[in-house]
Design an enzyme around this catalytic site. Sequence first.
Site, short mmCIF file in Angstrom:
data_model
loop_
_atom_site.label_atom_id
_atom_site.label_comp_id
_atom_site.label_asym_id
_atom_site.label_seq_id
_atom_site.Cartn_x
_atom_site.Cartn_y
_atom_site.Cartn_z
N TYR A 276 42.03 37.76 42.16
CA TYR A 276 41.66 37.46 43.55
C TYR A 276 41.78 35.98 43.90
O TYR A 276 41.76 35.61 45.06
CB TYR A 276 40.24 37.96 43.84
N LYS B 121 39.50 45.49 29.28
CA LYS B 121 40.73 46.10 28.76
C LYS B 121 41.32 45.14 27.74
O LYS B 121 42.49 44.73 27.83
CB LYS B 121 41.69 46.39 29.93
N ASP C 48 39.75 52.41 31.16
CA ASP C 48 40.25 53.78 31.33
C ASP C 48 39.20 54.80 30.91
O ASP C 48 38.96 55.80 31.59
CB ASP C 48 41.57 53.98 30.58
N ASP D 292 36.28 46.44 41.50
CA ASP D 292 36.75 46.94 42.79
C ASP D 292 37.12 48.41 42.67
O ASP D 292 36.70 49.26 43.46
CB ASP D 292 37.97 46.09 43.21
N ASP E 282 34.78 52.21 43.80
CA ASP E 282 35.21 53.28 44.72
C ASP E 282 34.98 54.64 44.05
O ASP E 282 34.58 55.61 44.70
CB ASP E 282 36.69 53.13 45.12
#
Length: 373
Positions: free
Chosen positions: A150, A206, A239, A263, A267
Amino acid sequence: MTGVDSVYPFGLAPAPGRQRRIAVIAGDGIGPEVVAQALRVVEPLGVPLDIEHFPWSAEHYLKTKETLPTGALVRLRDEFDAIFFGALGDPRVPDGVVARDVLLGLRFGLDLYINLRPVQLLDERLCPVKGKTRRDVNFWVLRENTEGPYVQMGGSFKRDTPDEVAISEDLNTRRGVERIIRAAYTLAKVPHGSAHPTPRVCMVDKANALPHAHGLWQRTFRVVAAEHREVQSSHLFVDVAAMEFVRTPERFDVVVTSNLFGDILTDLGAAICGGLGVAASGNIHPGRCSLFEPVHGSAPDIAGKGLANPLAAFLTLAMLYDHLGEAHCGDRLRKAVEQVVLAGRVTRDLGGTLSTSECGDAVLAELATATRN
Ligand code: ATP
C-alpha cells in the site's frame, strides 16, 4: 462483542469537562447515506459530541480539484479526537485519486497503524457456514495499516507494450511489524467473550513464499510471543488461514497479519458474519485521533436507492465511542444492533425488507426501548 461489555485497550486519555471533537467525512456513494443514519444515535446516547463535517469526496474533487487539502492532516491530528468516515470511490474518478489521497493519506499521515476489524457473528442465521454459532465466530483481526504494497513503491517500464515490466514492492519494517504484533497481544489480554480459557494470538503470513519480508514477521513474532507465555501463540500461512476462517473460526481470538492479507482475510471474515453490511473497522493509533469506517466501499451500484445496510456504520460508530473512552455508549449501540438483527428488522442484503432509513429507525427504537427498561 458477544456476551461481554467491551474492554478496549487503545483509547484516548480521559478529557474531563471537554466535549470530544469528531470530524465526519461521509464521502461518496452509500457513504453519506449510512453515516447520516448512524449519526442519529448521537443525541439519544447522551454524550454530546462536537461534530464538524468535511466535504472531501468525488463530487468535491470534480468541482474543486481538491482531495485532502494542505493543513488538513495537522488540523485533524491536533484538533479532533476521532474521524467518522463513510466511504470513498466513484466511477467518475476512475483512478481513485480521492480515495488514495484522503483515506490512504489519513492512514499514513496520522500513522494509524492498527486496522482493527471485528469478526463477530450477530445471529447464526447470518452465517453461511453450517453449524457455526455466535460463540464460534467471535474474534478480531489486526491488519497492519501503514506498510506492505500500500505504500505504492514500484513502477512500470515499457508500459502498454508486450514487453511491459511492472513491480510493486512489499515494504515491511521491523518497527512496523513489531508494533502491530505487540498490539495483538495487548488486545488478546483483555476479555472479549471468547469461549476459550487462554487468550490466543495467531499470526498469519506467507514466509514460505516470501522468505525475506515474511521471515521478518516470523522472527519478530517469535520474539514478542516469548514475552507473553500466558498467551497461546500460533502461526498459519495465509492460504491455510483462509480455509480455517471458514472451517474452524472458533480457533481464533486475535489474528494479526500484514496489510494486504488483512484486507483479503477480513472480507472473508465479513462473509462468515453476514457480509459487508455488518462489517465495522477502526484505523487506530493508540491514544491518538483515529479513524473509524465501515469495511464496505461506496457501492455505487446501490447508492441513492435506499438499499444500503447502515448497520456496519452503526457498529463502526460504536467502535469510535470505545476509542473516546465511552464504551458504555459503544456497548449500548452494539446491543441495539444485535436486537435489530435478531428481530430480522434488516435490509435486503441480510434477507429483510427494510430500507436504509427504516433500518436506522429500528436501531433508534431499540435504543429507546433499552433506555426505558
Ligand atoms: P469500493 O471500490 O468503494 O470499495 P465497491 O462497490 O467495489 O466499492 P463495496 O462498496 O465494498 O465495493 O461493495 C461491494 C458490493 O457489496 C456492492 O456492490 C454492494 O452490492 C454490496 N454492499 C457493500 N456494502 C453494502 C451495504 N452497506 N449494504 C448493502 N450492500 C452492500
